[in-house]
Design an enzyme around this catalytic site. Sequence first.
Site, PDB file in Angstrom:
ATOM      1  N   TYR A  11       0.828  -1.221   0.000  1.00 40.92           N
ATOM      2  CA  TYR A  11       0.000   0.000   0.000  1.00 40.92           C
ATOM      3  C   TYR A  11       0.862   1.272   0.000  1.00 40.92           C
ATOM      4  N   ASP A  31       9.867  -7.627  -3.465  1.00 42.22           N
ATOM      5  CA  ASP A  31       8.624  -7.962  -2.755  1.00 42.22           C
ATOM      6  C   ASP A  31       8.311  -9.435  -2.992  1.00 42.22           C
ATOM      7  N   ASN A  32       7.779 -10.108  -1.979  1.00 43.04           N
ATOM      8  CA  ASN A  32       7.356 -11.502  -2.185  1.00 43.04           C
ATOM      9  C   ASN A  32       5.858 -11.608  -2.456  1.00 43.04           C
ATOM     10  N   ASN A  35       1.482  -9.896   0.638  1.00 44.14           N
ATOM     11  CA  ASN A  35       0.322  -9.068   0.981  1.00 44.14           C
ATOM     12  C   ASN A  35       0.073  -8.007  -0.098  1.00 44.14           C
ATOM     13  N   LYS A  84       2.058  -6.498   9.133  1.00 44.49           N
ATOM     14  CA  LYS A  84       1.607  -5.267   9.802  1.00 44.49           C
ATOM     15  C   LYS A  84       0.286  -5.345  10.562  1.00 44.49           C
ATOM     16  N   SER A 124       6.422   3.244  13.130  1.00 47.05           N
ATOM     17  CA  SER A 124       4.982   3.457  13.366  1.00 47.05           C
ATOM     18  C   SER A 124       4.766   4.239  14.651  1.00 47.05           C
ATOM     19  N   ALA A 125       3.669   4.945  14.697  1.00 51.22           N
ATOM     20  CA  ALA A 125       3.282   5.635  15.932  1.00 51.22           C
ATOM     21  C   ALA A 125       3.055   4.652  17.073  1.00 51.22           C
ATOM     22  N   TYR A 148       3.681  -7.022  16.923  1.00 49.82           N
ATOM     23  CA  TYR A 148       3.951  -6.138  15.775  1.00 49.82           C
ATOM     24  C   TYR A 148       4.666  -4.867  16.251  1.00 49.82           C
ATOM     25  N   LYS A 152       8.748  -3.135  15.700  1.00 50.64           N
ATOM     26  CA  LYS A 152       9.141  -1.772  15.293  1.00 50.64           C
ATOM     27  C   LYS A 152      10.091  -1.164  16.338  1.00 50.64           C
ATOM     28  N   PHE A 177       1.667   7.832  11.268  1.00 52.66           N
ATOM     29  CA  PHE A 177       0.426   7.807  12.031  1.00 52.66           C
ATOM     30  C   PHE A 177      -0.583   6.984  11.212  1.00 52.66           C
ATOM     31  N   ASN A 178      -1.750   7.459  10.885  1.00 57.04           N
ATOM     32  CA  ASN A 178      -2.730   6.565  10.239  1.00 57.04           C
ATOM     33  C   ASN A 178      -2.914   6.906   8.763  1.00 57.04           C
TER      34      ASN A 178
HETATM   35  P1  NAD Z   1       1.538  -3.732   2.985  1.00 55.88           P
HETATM   36  O1  NAD Z   1       1.289  -5.058   3.606  1.00 55.88           O
HETATM   37  O2  NAD Z   1       0.545  -3.217   2.006  1.00 55.88           O
HETATM   38  O3  NAD Z   1       2.977  -3.736   2.278  1.00 55.88           O
HETATM   39  C1  NAD Z   1       4.055  -4.495   2.754  1.00 55.88           C
HETATM   40  C2  NAD Z   1       4.664  -5.200   1.560  1.00 55.88           C
HETATM   41  O4  NAD Z   1       5.773  -5.983   2.015  1.00 55.88           O
HETATM   42  C3  NAD Z   1       3.706  -6.160   0.867  1.00 55.88           C
HETATM   43  O5  NAD Z   1       3.724  -5.919  -0.536  1.00 55.88           O
HETATM   44  C4  NAD Z   1       4.241  -7.547   1.208  1.00 55.88           C
HETATM   45  O6  NAD Z   1       4.000  -8.481   0.158  1.00 55.88           O
HETATM   46  C5  NAD Z   1       5.717  -7.261   1.394  1.00 55.88           C
HETATM   47  N1  NAD Z   1       6.436  -8.183   2.268  1.00 55.88           N
HETATM   48  C6  NAD Z   1       6.133  -8.573   3.541  1.00 55.88           C
HETATM   49  N2  NAD Z   1       7.068  -9.411   4.010  1.00 55.88           N
HETATM   50  C7  NAD Z   1       7.992  -9.554   3.025  1.00 55.88           C
HETATM   51  C8  NAD Z   1       9.196 -10.286   2.918  1.00 55.88           C
HETATM   52  N3  NAD Z   1       9.645 -11.076   3.891  1.00 55.88           N
HETATM   53  N4  NAD Z   1       9.898 -10.205   1.753  1.00 55.88           N
HETATM   54  C9  NAD Z   1       9.447  -9.444   0.731  1.00 55.88           C
HETATM   55  N5  NAD Z   1       8.325  -8.719   0.776  1.00 55.88           N
HETATM   56  C10 NAD Z   1       7.603  -8.781   1.924  1.00 55.88           C
HETATM   57  O7  NAD Z   1       1.746  -2.704   4.167  1.00 55.88           O
HETATM   58  P2  NAD Z   1       1.803  -1.101   4.153  1.00 55.88           P
HETATM   59  O8  NAD Z   1       0.554  -0.594   4.763  1.00 55.88           O
HETATM   60  O9  NAD Z   1       2.208  -0.619   2.813  1.00 55.88           O
HETATM   61  O10 NAD Z   1       2.965  -0.881   5.211  1.00 55.88           O
HETATM   62  C11 NAD Z   1       4.315  -0.772   4.807  1.00 55.88           C
HETATM   63  C12 NAD Z   1       5.182  -0.654   6.048  1.00 55.88           C
HETATM   64  O11 NAD Z   1       4.743   0.451   6.827  1.00 55.88           O
HETATM   65  C13 NAD Z   1       5.120  -1.877   6.967  1.00 55.88           C
HETATM   66  O12 NAD Z   1       6.411  -2.106   7.487  1.00 55.88           O
HETATM   67  C14 NAD Z   1       4.169  -1.442   8.045  1.00 55.88           C
HETATM   68  O13 NAD Z   1       4.423  -2.088   9.258  1.00 55.88           O
HETATM   69  C15 NAD Z   1       4.480   0.041   8.154  1.00 55.88           C
HETATM   70  N6  NAD Z   1       3.366   0.829   8.707  1.00 55.88           N
HETATM   71  C16 NAD Z   1       2.135   0.798   8.103  1.00 55.88           C
HETATM   72  C17 NAD Z   1       1.074   1.522   8.650  1.00 55.88           C
HETATM   73  C18 NAD Z   1      -0.293   1.493   8.030  1.00 55.88           C
HETATM   74  O14 NAD Z   1      -1.246   1.956   8.665  1.00 55.88           O
HETATM   75  N7  NAD Z   1      -0.466   0.995   6.800  1.00 55.88           N
HETATM   76  C19 NAD Z   1       1.271   2.302   9.811  1.00 55.88           C
HETATM   77  C20 NAD Z   1       2.534   2.327  10.392  1.00 55.88           C
HETATM   78  C21 NAD Z   1       3.585   1.584   9.827  1.00 55.88           C
HETATM   79  N1  UFG Z   2     -12.181   1.032  14.020  1.00 57.42           N
HETATM   80  C1  UFG Z   2     -13.523   0.800  14.138  1.00 57.42           C
HETATM   81  N2  UFG Z   2     -14.067  -0.191  13.388  1.00 57.42           N
HETATM   82  C2  UFG Z   2     -13.355  -0.947  12.517  1.00 57.42           C
HETATM   83  C3  UFG Z   2     -11.958  -0.683  12.394  1.00 57.42           C
HETATM   84  C4  UFG Z   2     -11.415   0.306  13.182  1.00 57.42           C
HETATM   85  O1  UFG Z   2     -14.214   1.456  14.907  1.00 57.42           O
HETATM   86  O2  UFG Z   2     -13.907  -1.839  11.862  1.00 57.42           O
HETATM   87  C5  UFG Z   2     -11.582   2.111  14.826  1.00 57.42           C
HETATM   88  C6  UFG Z   2     -10.516   1.602  15.783  1.00 57.42           C
HETATM   89  O3  UFG Z   2     -11.096   1.157  16.975  1.00 57.42           O
HETATM   90  C7  UFG Z   2      -9.664   2.847  15.953  1.00 57.42           C
HETATM   91  C8  UFG Z   2      -9.786   3.570  14.603  1.00 57.42           C
HETATM   92  O4  UFG Z   2     -10.934   3.008  13.976  1.00 57.42           O
HETATM   93  O5  UFG Z   2     -10.240   3.647  16.926  1.00 57.42           O
HETATM   94  C9  UFG Z   2      -8.580   3.360  13.715  1.00 57.42           C
HETATM   95  O6  UFG Z   2      -8.330   1.965  13.642  1.00 57.42           O
HETATM   96  P1  UFG Z   2      -7.321   1.349  12.586  1.00 57.42           P
HETATM   97  O7  UFG Z   2      -7.335  -0.129  12.775  1.00 57.42           O
HETATM   98  O8  UFG Z   2      -7.620   1.860  11.218  1.00 57.42           O
HETATM   99  O9  UFG Z   2      -5.914   1.986  13.010  1.00 57.42           O
HETATM  100  P2  UFG Z   2      -5.130   1.927  14.393  1.00 57.42           P
HETATM  101  O10 UFG Z   2      -5.049   3.318  14.921  1.00 57.42           O
HETATM  102  O11 UFG Z   2      -5.683   0.898  15.287  1.00 57.42           O
HETATM  103  O12 UFG Z   2      -3.699   1.391  13.937  1.00 57.42           O
HETATM  104  C10 UFG Z   2      -3.031   1.842  12.756  1.00 57.42           C
HETATM  105  C11 UFG Z   2      -2.222   0.690  12.182  1.00 57.42           C
HETATM  106  C12 UFG Z   2      -1.116   0.299  13.127  1.00 57.42           C
HETATM  107  C13 UFG Z   2      -0.290   1.492  13.478  1.00 57.42           C
HETATM  108  C14 UFG Z   2      -1.138   2.624  13.981  1.00 57.42           C
HETATM  109  C15 UFG Z   2      -0.300   3.846  14.148  1.00 57.42           C
HETATM  110  O13 UFG Z   2      -3.065  -0.438  11.956  1.00 57.42           O
HETATM  111  O14 UFG Z   2      -0.270  -0.635  12.486  1.00 57.42           O
HETATM  112  O15 UFG Z   2      -2.186   2.912  13.046  1.00 57.42           O
HETATM  113  O16 UFG Z   2       0.373   4.108  12.965  1.00 57.42           O
HETATM  114  F1  UFG Z   2       0.605   1.143  14.436  1.00 57.42           F
END
Ligand code: NAD
Ligand code: UFG
Length: 335
Positions: A11, A31-32, A35, A84, A124-125, A148, A152, A177-178
Amino acid sequence: MTILVTGGAGYIGSHTCVELLQKGCEVVIADNFSNSSRDVPARIARIAGKQPQVCELDVADCQALEQIFAAQHIDAVIHFAGLKAVGESCQIPLRYYRNNLDTTLTLLETMERHGCAKLVFSSSATVYGPKNEIPYVEGMDTSATSPYGWTKVMIEQILRDYCAVNPDFSAVLLRYFNPIGAHESGLLGDDPNGIPNNLMPYIVRVAAGRLPNLTVFGGDYPTRDGTCLRDYLHVVDLAKGHLCALDYAQTHTGAEAFNLGTGDSVSVLELVRSFQRVNGVSVPYVIGGRRDGDLAEFYANPARARDELHWTAEKSVDDMCRDAWHFIQTRLSEA
Ligand code: NAD
Ligand code: UFG
């Protein structure tokens, strides 16, 4: 510049690849696809007008990663690859520790062999843990409430330890953050398999009639409307933050953390209402019980990223809602 982007089909990674290519960088995606979908690189190329190189491999596979570095000079790495899902990490913790730590260690060892000394890491936050005051500031102690989150915290520590004895190395720790929303083209977005865990992918599926209603996790928090407050930022703003981090790494060494958020907080119900208003659709919801591990409120103090990375989030919550809806509609019309 040639940038290796691990997890570049995911993403946040895919949006970042678009920005890198549009800025003239060569991009190598590792990438593998555990996800993500194999058609993402072609979508990136359609938007950017330029093809990324794609290497399908596990980043923890030392030999496969070695081949990438042996084949070309890599100037810097952005490391997104990782698992994640917070809830899933509590069910299968070893898989999370193995995947997230192994990928990082293998990557660092390979970078070291090839003299590559610039890394931007997806933190991540969640590393602020449950006890810090809000807004979060980078100097606060780190902690976690899930495997998870601990991966981090641990990876940040690994990078600090590594930088302490490698004074030429630059590790930029970006604490997201989000992130929500999608590319305005409708070609890239957050498209999780199965039932989404996160709020925005759930909202769009309810609005599209794919799920019956949203369950709001908790309506009795000590917040302005009883639902949790988060710092939502547009994924394209977040992607641009990585280019700022790469610029920063050109002139700075050491492990430095930056919050990437807006500094504003939005409640679950405020996000639902914005989504309905902007897109003219209905999102039926019920108020349910609290979800384990959720904090009532957190948001960034984004001053350090503004002052030192020269990055500020520009897009509004309305932009996030509009682009997320456009993406799911494009996706459904393709199916
Ligand atoms: P995502 O799952 O969409 O992307 C991660 C990618 O990494 C995927 O394409 C997956 O196939 C690949 N991957 C996972 N393990 C692998 C491995 N061993 N080898 C090769 N490829 C691998 O996730 P995202 O939302 O794009 O998040 C990217 C990064 O940001 C992650 O490290 C996640 O923890 C971090 N992050 C995401 C959020 C969020 O809300 N999306 C918030 C904070 C931090
Ligand atoms: N929520 C709902 N209903 C749902 C899904 C979520 O009410 O079906 C609420 C949650 O309770 C929360 C808010 O929406 O209050 C946001 O939830 P998310 O799951 O979208 O996000 P989080 O804040 O829980 O966590 C995200 C990522 C984590 C990351 C964090 C800070 O999933 O990996 O943001 O970056 F660590």
